[in-house]
Design a protein around this motif. Structure first.
Motif, PDB file in Angstrom:
ATOM      1  N   GLN A  38     -23.445   7.228   5.902  1.00  0.00           N
ATOM      2  CA  GLN A  38     -23.644   5.979   4.687  1.00  0.00           C
ATOM      3  C   GLN A  38     -24.999   4.884   5.111  1.00  0.00           C
ATOM      4  OE1 GLN A  38     -19.858   4.250   3.880  1.00  0.00           O
ATOM      5  NE2 GLN A  38     -18.262   5.631   4.239  1.00  0.00           N
ATOM      6  N   LEU A  39     -25.613   5.272   4.044  1.00  0.00           N
ATOM      7  CA  LEU A  39     -26.909   4.289   4.304  1.00  0.00           C
ATOM      8  C   LEU A  39     -27.058   3.562   3.331  1.00  0.00           C
ATOM      9  CD1 LEU A  39     -29.019   3.933   5.572  1.00  0.00           C
ATOM     10  CD2 LEU A  39     -30.137   5.982   4.716  1.00  0.00           C
ATOM     11  N   ASN A  40     -26.531   2.166   3.390  1.00  0.00           N
ATOM     12  CA  ASN A  40     -26.934   0.848   2.349  1.00  0.00           C
ATOM     13  C   ASN A  40     -28.748   0.829   2.507  1.00  0.00           C
ATOM     14  OD1 ASN A  40     -26.964  -1.234   0.775  1.00  0.00           O
ATOM     15  ND2 ASN A  40     -25.055  -1.910   1.391  1.00  0.00           N
ATOM     16  N   LEU A  41     -29.273   0.480   1.664  1.00  0.00           N
ATOM     17  CA  LEU A  41     -31.129   0.637   1.854  1.00  0.00           C
ATOM     18  C   LEU A  41     -30.569  -0.744   0.551  1.00  0.00           C
ATOM     19  CD1 LEU A  41     -32.911   3.613   2.875  1.00  0.00           C
ATOM     20  CD2 LEU A  41     -32.267   1.485   4.222  1.00  0.00           C
ATOM     21  N   SER A  42     -30.208  -1.485  -0.077  1.00  0.00           N
ATOM     22  CA  SER A  42     -29.507  -2.142  -1.387  1.00  0.00           C
ATOM     23  C   SER A  42     -30.818  -3.713  -0.111  1.00  0.00           C
ATOM     24  CB  SER A  42     -28.199  -2.613  -1.667  1.00  0.00           C
ATOM     25  OG  SER A  42     -27.772  -1.287  -1.889  1.00  0.00           O
ATOM     26  N   ASP A  43     -31.178  -4.088  -2.347  1.00  0.00           N
ATOM     27  CA  ASP A  43     -32.250  -5.303  -1.807  1.00  0.00           C
ATOM     28  C   ASP A  43     -32.738  -5.212  -0.592  1.00  0.00           C
ATOM     29  OD1 ASP A  43     -32.618  -7.436  -2.948  1.00  0.00           O
ATOM     30  OD2 ASP A  43     -30.500  -8.624  -1.887  1.00  0.00           O
ATOM     31  N   ARG A  44     -33.931  -4.401  -0.801  1.00  0.00           N
ATOM     32  CA  ARG A  44     -34.509  -4.242   0.272  1.00  0.00           C
ATOM     33  C   ARG A  44     -35.952  -4.629   0.021  1.00  0.00           C
ATOM     34  NH1 ARG A  44     -33.739  -3.823   5.732  1.00  0.00           N
ATOM     35  NH2 ARG A  44     -31.492  -2.937   6.474  1.00  0.00           N
ATOM     36  N   GLY A  45     -36.154  -4.292  -1.410  1.00  0.00           N
ATOM     37  CA  GLY A  45     -37.783  -4.235  -2.145  1.00  0.00           C
ATOM     38  C   GLY A  45     -38.260  -3.241  -1.693  1.00  0.00           C
ATOM     39  N   LEU A  46     -37.407  -1.639  -2.058  1.00  0.00           N
ATOM     40  CA  LEU A  46     -38.607  -0.865  -1.682  1.00  0.00           C
ATOM     41  C   LEU A  46     -38.814  -0.158  -3.141  1.00  0.00           C
ATOM     42  CD1 LEU A  46     -35.610   1.152   0.578  1.00  0.00           C
ATOM     43  CD2 LEU A  46     -37.508   0.274   1.101  1.00  0.00           C
ATOM     44  N   THR A  47     -40.337  -0.338  -3.226  1.00  0.00           N
ATOM     45  CA  THR A  47     -40.883   0.041  -3.919  1.00  0.00           C
ATOM     46  C   THR A  47     -40.306   1.929  -4.329  1.00  0.00           C
ATOM     47  OG1 THR A  47     -42.940   0.450  -3.118  1.00  0.00           O
ATOM     48  CG2 THR A  47     -42.756  -1.317  -4.210  1.00  0.00           C
TER      49      THR A  47
END
Length: 597
Positions: A38-47
């Protein structure tokens, strides 16, 4: 000397060394993802999605290229395939075809981004069960998405979709489909092939008609078609045998739909152009509990409204109704009657503000009793004590009422008048009672609804013996806990505890699996046990507004039976007020996204 020492510490080759590129995803996070899947990358400003995310299960980690030994917990070659990838609330404008390198994904969350299209490679994620694409800028869907045979939940609300592929009907394992807030003008007929669907949201689109094929959705319990351009609803919708909730608000309907759907309990048709209610349409609603007709052009309520014997709530606010038939008061289960905003004649304005009980009591008083019913004895004289007893209500409606008297006890003549009768409803609200009247025990086997609101009760243990109780109203008392023996009330459906002194959810409520409605607003509750609430599989309404909750446990989002969750007026910081304002579904979805992996 000191200058020489400082010079010796300077790296003379620093200008020639290549700057190490900073990873957009911390290596520790990737390392953990290889173990957990599982990988959570929510709300990191990724473009854009970093390449190392796509290749997480393809390339060995950088550590593997160094001369280091690996412990049992760091064996990257024993990694777990990524099954859950959360990329919500970023600035993503596109998704690469490399998404196919994550074929084991079960959950993919891309909501709240700037996606205008989706790659066809998405169709290769054959294990995918949950796909969240809401709050993006999608104008169309790739046909390949319709090949995801295991997909059970598809969220597409808040996009720019103008049409749907006919192949959508191939997603035959879908149980939830949300297409609200798009630009849809027509639906594919293949929608009727989604026979596993349980919840379908079509609200806030531009639909002028619904396909007859919807009738084949035999498992849909909730259908929301609000805020469209519907002028009619196909009669075939009555074949939706599991349909319980139907929302048709803000359309262009001129007649109440004729829908003899056998399980339909809640029908919302507010903000339409309905001018009259016809007996034929009313007679169809065999199981209706809630009927919302507010903000229409209805001129009168027909006498046939009494056919709705299961009705508990009737909302005809803001119509053109001038008279209300007194027979409305004979509806055996009616608890809420809303009439505000009508040009009523014969009803005092202040009567509407006193609540449903007062209104129904007044209407019952206008019903002419039969001569046989009024003949209570050999004399026509009425004793002063009998003036407080509504014999008609007791005999006809099985209702024992003594409310708004500000009395410290209930007179015996009221119980004497009901002796030997199977009273089902008691209303002793708005008095000064400090305990439950002892003579209530005379109706132990029949009483199903009791209203003791607006009294001075600090204990209610006497109620635990009334095993037939379905509804209890104890609002505005002095209660701080409930007795553990209340778990014996196995038929209890709703309990109202607002405006008391509870500092936590009473422990016994977690063990009452029959509960559907719990109102605990305006207390001092500072904690809630989500695990306990999850046991209440029928709980649909929970009001915790205006309490002292400093935090909301993410696990509360797993209480999927909830249709209405009130959290306003608490001092917690998350979820933010903007999310709470979006309603129950948005709050539950937010909480689920915050559950630690």
């Amino acid at each position: 000397m000191s200058r020489l020492k400082r010079a010796a510490q300077v790296d003379s080759l620093s200008g020639f060394r290549a700057e190490k590129k900073e990873q957009s995803v911390p290596s520790g996070l990737l390392k953990a993802a290889r173990k957990s899947g599982q990988l959570n990358l929510s709300d990191r400003g990724l473009t854009e999605v970093p390449q190392e995310v796509y290749r997480l299960n393809v390339d060995p980690p950088e550590d593997a290229q160094l001369n280091v030994s690996f412990g049992a917990s760091d064996r990257w070659w024993e990694q777990t395939d990524l099954t859950k990838l959360l990329l919500s609330s970023n600035q993503l404008t596109h998704l690469s075809d490399d998404i196919r390198l994550l074929p084991a994904l079960i959950t993919l969350d891309l909501h709240d981004n700037k996606l205008s299209s989706l790659p066809s490679a998405l169709g290769e994620l054959q294990e995918l069960q949950q796909l969240r694409l809401s709050n993006n800028q999608l104008r169309s869907l790739p046909v390949e998405l319709c090949s995801l045979k295991k997909l059970s939940s598809l969220a597409l609300q808040q996009n720019l979709l103008e049409s749907l592929p006919e192949e959508l009907g191939q997603l035959q394992n879908l149980t939830q489909l949300d297409l609200s807030n798009n630009h849809l003008k027509i639906l594919p007929s293949s929608l009727g092939c989604l026979t596993c669907l349980q919840k379908l949201n079509l609200s806030t689109n531009q639909l002028s008609s619904l396909p007859d094929s919807l009738a084949r959705l035999c498992n849909v319990k909730l259908l929301d078609c609000s805020k469209n351009q519907l002028t009619d609803v196909p009669a075939s919708l009555s074949e939706m045998s599991a349909l319980e909730q139907l929302y048709l608000r803000h359309n262009k309907l001129r007649l109440l739909p004729k829908l003899p759907a056998p399980a339909l309990k809640e029908l919302y048709v507010g903000n339409n152009h309905i001018g009259q209610l016809e007996a034929e349409q009313l007679a169809c609603l065999k199981a209706i509990s809630l009927l919302e007709l507010r903000d229409n052009k209805i001129k009168s309520l027909p006498e046939q409204i009494t056919l709705l014997s299961t009705l508990t709530r009737l909302d005809v606010t803001n119509n053109d109704i001038t008279t209300v038939p007194a027979s409305v008061s004979l509806l055996p289960n009616l608890k809420v009657l809303l009439l505000e905003g009508n040009p009523l004649r014969g009803l005092r304005r202040d009567l509407l503000t006193k609540g449903t009980n007062e209104l129904l009591t007044y209407l019952r008083g206008r019903i002419k009793e039969d001569p046989e019913q009024t003949d209570e004895g050999p004399t026509a004289m009425t004793l002063p004590s009998q003036a407080r007893v509504n014999v008609h209500s007791i005999k006809t409606l099985k209702l024992l009422e003594y409310s708004d008297k500000q009395a410290a006890h209930v007179p015996d003549e009221l119980f004497d008048a009901a002796a030997g009768l199977s009273v089902t409803t008691v209303n002793f609200s708005k008095n000064q009672l400090t305990c439950t009247p002892p003579r209530l025990q005379e109706f132990l086997s029949s009483l199903s609804d009791i209203n003791l609101a607006f009294n001075r009760l600090s204990c209610c243990s006497d109620l635990c013996t009334f095993l037939q109780l379905v509804h209890i109203d104890l609002r505005n008392n002095q209660l701080s806990d409930l007795p553990s023996d209340m778990k014996n009330l196995t038929k209890l459906s709703s309990v109202i505890l607002s405006y008391n002194r509870f500092k936590s959810v009473p422990e016994v409520l977690y063990h009452m699996v029959s509960l559907e409605t719990v109102l605990l607003g305006n207390n001092q509750v500072d904690k809630v046990d989500p695990q306990g609430l999850m046991k209440l599989v029928h709980l649909s309404t929970l009001d915790l507004s205006n309490n002292d909750l400093l935090s909301i446990a993410p696990e509360l989002g797993l209480c999927t039976s909830l249709r209405s969750l009130g959290l306003e007026g608490n001092p917690f910081r998350t979820p933010r007020a903007a999310i709470v304002a979006r309603g129950t579904d948005a709050v539950l979805e937010y909480l689920r996204s915050r559950i630690p992996t």
